[in-house]
Design a protein around this motif. Structure first.
Motif, PDB file in Angstrom:
ATOM      1  N   LYS A   1     -12.272   0.774   5.231  1.00 15.61           N
ATOM      2  CA  LYS A   1     -13.127   1.825   5.815  1.00 15.61           C
ATOM      3  C   LYS A   1     -13.192   1.666   7.340  1.00 15.61           C
ATOM      4  O   LYS A   1     -13.163   2.644   8.079  1.00 15.61           O
ATOM      5  CB  LYS A   1     -14.530   1.717   5.208  1.00 15.61           C
ATOM      6  CG  LYS A   1     -15.376   2.921   5.464  1.00 15.61           C
ATOM      7  CD  LYS A   1     -16.567   2.972   4.512  1.00 15.61           C
ATOM      8  CE  LYS A   1     -17.378   4.218   4.851  1.00 15.61           C
ATOM      9  NZ  LYS A   1     -18.622   3.966   5.485  1.00 15.61           N
ATOM     10  N   LEU A   2     -13.258   0.438   7.798  1.00 18.73           N
ATOM     11  CA  LEU A   2     -13.405   0.221   9.232  1.00 18.73           C
ATOM     12  C   LEU A   2     -12.072   0.309   9.982  1.00 18.73           C
ATOM     13  O   LEU A   2     -11.984   0.917  11.051  1.00 18.73           O
ATOM     14  CB  LEU A   2     -14.064  -1.129   9.518  1.00 18.73           C
ATOM     15  CG  LEU A   2     -14.577  -1.168  10.936  1.00 18.73           C
ATOM     16  CD1 LEU A   2     -16.043  -0.769  10.976  1.00 18.73           C
ATOM     17  CD2 LEU A   2     -14.387  -2.509  11.563  1.00 18.73           C
ATOM     18  N   ILE A   3     -11.021  -0.285   9.392  1.00 19.86           N
ATOM     19  CA  ILE A   3      -9.775  -0.322  10.179  1.00 19.86           C
ATOM     20  C   ILE A   3      -8.827   0.838   9.846  1.00 19.86           C
ATOM     21  O   ILE A   3      -7.876   1.089  10.572  1.00 19.86           O
ATOM     22  CB  ILE A   3      -9.026  -1.684  10.080  1.00 19.86           C
ATOM     23  CG1 ILE A   3      -8.553  -1.970   8.652  1.00 19.86           C
ATOM     24  CG2 ILE A   3      -9.864  -2.813  10.598  1.00 19.86           C
ATOM     25  CD1 ILE A   3      -7.694  -3.222   8.562  1.00 19.86           C
ATOM     26  N   GLY A   4      -9.095   1.531   8.742  1.00 16.57           N
ATOM     27  CA  GLY A   4      -8.321   2.739   8.424  1.00 16.57           C
ATOM     28  C   GLY A   4      -6.914   2.470   7.951  1.00 16.57           C
ATOM     29  O   GLY A   4      -6.092   3.378   7.819  1.00 16.57           O
ATOM     30  N   LYS A   5      -6.581   1.179   7.730  1.00 11.57           N
ATOM     31  CA  LYS A   5      -5.268   0.848   7.154  1.00 11.57           C
ATOM     32  C   LYS A   5      -5.469  -0.340   6.226  1.00 11.57           C
ATOM     33  O   LYS A   5      -6.574  -0.910   6.182  1.00 11.57           O
ATOM     34  CB  LYS A   5      -4.220   0.573   8.238  1.00 11.57           C
ATOM     35  CG  LYS A   5      -4.607  -0.483   9.231  1.00 11.57           C
ATOM     36  CD  LYS A   5      -3.534  -0.656  10.301  1.00 11.57           C
ATOM     37  CE  LYS A   5      -3.899  -1.851  11.164  1.00 11.57           C
ATOM     38  NZ  LYS A   5      -2.796  -2.497  11.800  1.00 11.57           N
ATOM     39  N   THR A   6      -4.419  -0.735   5.525  1.00 11.03           N
ATOM     40  CA  THR A   6      -4.581  -1.801   4.543  1.00 11.03           C
ATOM     41  C   THR A   6      -4.987  -3.107   5.216  1.00 11.03           C
ATOM     42  O   THR A   6      -4.237  -3.605   6.073  1.00 11.03           O
ATOM     43  CB  THR A   6      -3.247  -1.990   3.772  1.00 11.03           C
ATOM     44  OG1 THR A   6      -2.755  -0.689   3.449  1.00 11.03           O
ATOM     45  CG2 THR A   6      -3.453  -2.804   2.523  1.00 11.03           C
ATOM     46  N   PRO A   7      -6.170  -3.658   4.877  1.00  8.18           N
ATOM     47  CA  PRO A   7      -6.592  -4.888   5.556  1.00  8.18           C
ATOM     48  C   PRO A   7      -5.878  -6.134   5.022  1.00  8.18           C
ATOM     49  O   PRO A   7      -5.334  -6.110   3.916  1.00  8.18           O
ATOM     50  CB  PRO A   7      -8.101  -4.967   5.252  1.00  8.18           C
ATOM     51  CG  PRO A   7      -8.316  -4.103   4.065  1.00  8.18           C
ATOM     52  CD  PRO A   7      -7.160  -3.173   3.906  1.00  8.18           C
TER      53      PRO A   7
ATOM     54  N   ASP B   1       2.993   0.447   5.899  1.00  9.78           N
ATOM     55  CA  ASP B   1       1.612   0.774   5.502  1.00  9.78           C
ATOM     56  C   ASP B   1       1.510   2.261   5.184  1.00  9.78           C
ATOM     57  O   ASP B   1       2.020   3.094   5.933  1.00  9.78           O
ATOM     58  CB  ASP B   1       0.625   0.402   6.632  1.00  9.78           C
ATOM     59  CG  ASP B   1      -0.762   0.091   6.086  1.00  9.78           C
ATOM     60  OD1 ASP B   1      -1.271   0.898   5.271  1.00  9.78           O
ATOM     61  OD2 ASP B   1      -1.342  -0.942   6.462  1.00  9.78           O
ATOM     62  N   ASP B   2       0.862   2.560   4.046  1.00 10.58           N
ATOM     63  CA  ASP B   2       0.729   3.966   3.622  1.00 10.58           C
ATOM     64  C   ASP B   2      -0.412   4.672   4.346  1.00 10.58           C
ATOM     65  O   ASP B   2      -0.570   5.888   4.211  1.00 10.58           O
ATOM     66  CB  ASP B   2       0.467   4.042   2.107  1.00 10.58           C
ATOM     67  CG  ASP B   2       1.685   3.594   1.306  1.00 10.58           C
ATOM     68  OD1 ASP B   2       2.750   3.410   1.932  1.00 10.58           O
ATOM     69  OD2 ASP B   2       1.571   3.427   0.079  1.00 10.58           O
ATOM     70  N   PHE B   3      -1.212   3.893   5.054  1.00 14.42           N
ATOM     71  CA  PHE B   3      -2.380   4.496   5.721  1.00 14.42           C
ATOM     72  C   PHE B   3      -2.443   4.128   7.197  1.00 14.42           C
ATOM     73  O   PHE B   3      -2.015   3.049   7.602  1.00 14.42           O
ATOM     74  CB  PHE B   3      -3.676   4.045   5.035  1.00 14.42           C
ATOM     75  CG  PHE B   3      -3.770   4.530   3.623  1.00 14.42           C
ATOM     76  CD1 PHE B   3      -4.219   5.819   3.351  1.00 14.42           C
ATOM     77  CD2 PHE B   3      -3.354   3.724   2.575  1.00 14.42           C
ATOM     78  CE1 PHE B   3      -4.268   6.281   2.047  1.00 14.42           C
ATOM     79  CE2 PHE B   3      -3.397   4.181   1.263  1.00 14.42           C
ATOM     80  CZ  PHE B   3      -3.856   5.465   0.995  1.00 14.42           C
TER      81      PHE B   3
ATOM     82  N   GLY C   1      -7.261   5.708   8.475  1.00 13.86           N
ATOM     83  CA  GLY C   1      -7.956   6.224   7.290  1.00 13.86           C
ATOM     84  C   GLY C   1      -7.263   7.391   6.614  1.00 13.86           C
ATOM     85  O   GLY C   1      -7.773   7.943   5.635  1.00 13.86           O
ATOM     86  N   LYS C   2      -6.095   7.788   7.126  1.00 16.70           N
ATOM     87  CA  LYS C   2      -5.368   8.919   6.519  1.00 16.70           C
ATOM     88  C   LYS C   2      -3.964   8.446   6.130  1.00 16.70           C
ATOM     89  O   LYS C   2      -3.537   7.367   6.546  1.00 16.70           O
ATOM     90  CB  LYS C   2      -5.245  10.061   7.530  1.00 16.70           C
ATOM     91  CG  LYS C   2      -6.598  10.561   8.028  1.00 16.70           C
ATOM     92  CD  LYS C   2      -6.436  11.846   8.826  1.00 16.70           C
ATOM     93  CE  LYS C   2      -7.778  12.365   9.280  1.00 16.70           C
ATOM     94  NZ  LYS C   2      -8.229  11.822  10.559  1.00 16.70           N
ATOM     95  N   LEU C   3      -3.270   9.285   5.336  1.00 18.46           N
ATOM     96  CA  LEU C   3      -1.892   8.915   4.971  1.00 18.46           C
ATOM     97  C   LEU C   3      -1.063   8.742   6.239  1.00 18.46           C
ATOM     98  O   LEU C   3      -1.201   9.521   7.191  1.00 18.46           O
ATOM     99  CB  LEU C   3      -1.268  10.025   4.123  1.00 18.46           C
ATOM    100  CG  LEU C   3      -1.742  10.135   2.672  1.00 18.46           C
ATOM    101  CD1 LEU C   3      -1.101  11.360   2.009  1.00 18.46           C
ATOM    102  CD2 LEU C   3      -1.406   8.862   1.878  1.00 18.46           C
ATOM    103  N   SER C   4      -0.226   7.704   6.271  1.00 19.84           N
ATOM    104  CA  SER C   4       0.641   7.565   7.437  1.00 19.84           C
ATOM    105  C   SER C   4       1.672   8.703   7.424  1.00 19.84           C
ATOM    106  O   SER C   4       1.894   9.344   6.396  1.00 19.84           O
ATOM    107  CB  SER C   4       1.297   6.185   7.513  1.00 19.84           C
ATOM    108  OG  SER C   4       1.457   5.623   6.273  1.00 19.84           O
ATOM    109  N   THR C   5       2.292   8.914   8.589  1.00 15.20           N
ATOM    110  CA  THR C   5       3.122  10.130   8.741  1.00 15.20           C
ATOM    111  C   THR C   5       4.252  10.192   7.702  1.00 15.20           C
ATOM    112  O   THR C   5       4.539  11.257   7.156  1.00 15.20           O
ATOM    113  CB  THR C   5       3.678  10.205  10.191  1.00 15.20           C
ATOM    114  OG1 THR C   5       2.570  10.055  11.089  1.00 15.20           O
ATOM    115  CG2 THR C   5       4.358  11.528  10.465  1.00 15.20           C
TER     116      THR C   5
END
Ligand code: GRG
Length: 293
Positions: free
Chosen positions: A230-236, A91-93, A96-100
């Protein structure tokens, strides 16, 4: 006060303590920057919150349990950095931010995760965590067991092996208990180790933490499926796309929720003594069943 308010208040206080601890120990290298990025990017801090609630019951010292909470959150951060890697959940996120690995690069993310793992044991093994070396060894031994081939990593391995394969409920529950339950089990019972409670008491809080983690993971799957970026901050909706073996996919949403309620009711009934004595134990499980993020 409702649990959500308690969690938010705790998060504000914990984040300050946690950031100070990271700053005092890390440096200005790229590796340290990636470690801080992966741990200070907006988590709920639910595990440290559970430590604080268990510590109230156990009457553990704040100066000691905050270090245990930090060690746990450092491990949690490492596991999420690695979980987001292309060879894992890809996951790239995150939050809600770019993953490390996207913010830095893959090698740096792997190393930041590794270094966080080691840093957690550095925190636990310090005299500041407990003056009695026996207590420290007990915590270190227990955390190591909760993480490796008998815990978190074992669960993650099964999670990947089970992709696109048909599985039964028993195997999925076991995988959830390992990949998510182990760290919750440690979180809820560690304050009782700090305060040297009898084995039977520690055992109850271990079982409580494990159940909390199991329910937390099932509800997490539900949130992954039904909520927005928006709610989970990663790809749903990734679980379905990746052919993940979730309890929701196996039983359907309603039956999975029913399963959670039945597990919680049975546990409360069988451990009435503790639930009568400490109302918070009940409130926390209800929060876990009803949480929406
Ligand atoms: C050694 C390669 C290697 C990996 C470590 C990746 C891994 C093993 C384990 C990952 C296990 C994992 C990601 C479990 C999911 C647990 C879970 C429900 C995470 C979300 O927790 P929250 O909701 O997250 O507390 P926040 O963002 O609030 O901190």
């Amino acid at each position: 006060m409702i649990i959500n308010t308690l969690i938010n208040n705790h998060k504000t206080q914990f984040d300050k303590y946690f950031f100070d601890l990271l700053k005092a120990n890390l440096n200005s290298s790229i590796l340290s920057k990636a470690m801080i990025y992966g741990s200070m990017n907006g988590g709920k801090r639910i595990r440290p919150f559970l430590v604080s609630q268990a510590a109230k019951i156990a009457k553990a010292k704040k100066s000691q349990y905050l270090r245990v909470s930090s060690a746990i959150e450092i491990i949690h951060s490492y596991s999420l950095i690695h979980d987001d890697l292309p060879s894992m959940d890809n996951d790239d996120f995150r939050r809600g931010k770019l993953s490390t690995h996207k913010k830095f690069d893959e090698a740096t993310a792997i190393l930041a995760g590794d270094a966080l793992h080691d840093f957690s044991f550095q925190i636990l093994s310090s005299r500041l965590t407990h003056t009695n070396p026996e207590r420290r060894i007990q915590l270190i031994n227990y955390l190591a067991k909760s993480l490796g081939h008998l815990g978190l990593v074992a669960g993650q391995s099964l999670d990947l092996l089970y992709e696109n394969k048909r599985n039964n409920i028993k195997k999925i529950i076991n995988m959830y208990k390992l990949k998510t339950g182990s760290l919750f089990e440690f979180s809820f019972s560690s304050p009782f180790i700090l305060t040297n409670h009898p084995k039977e008491i520690i055992k109850f809080y271990q079982r409580y933490g494990l159940l909390f983690g199991l329910i937390f993971q099932i509800i997490d799957d539900l949130i992954d499926e039904s909520k927005s970026f928006k709610l989970i901050g990663k790809t749903p909706g990734k679980d379905k796309k990746q052919g993940k073996n979730t309890l929701i996919n196996l039983l359907g949403k309603n039956n999975a929720i029913k399963f959670c309620h039945e597990e919680v009711s049975a546990f409360i009934m069988n451990n009435n003594y503790f639930f009568k004595k400490y109302k918070i134990l009940n409130d926390l499980l209800i929060y876990c069943l009803n949480r929406t993020k």
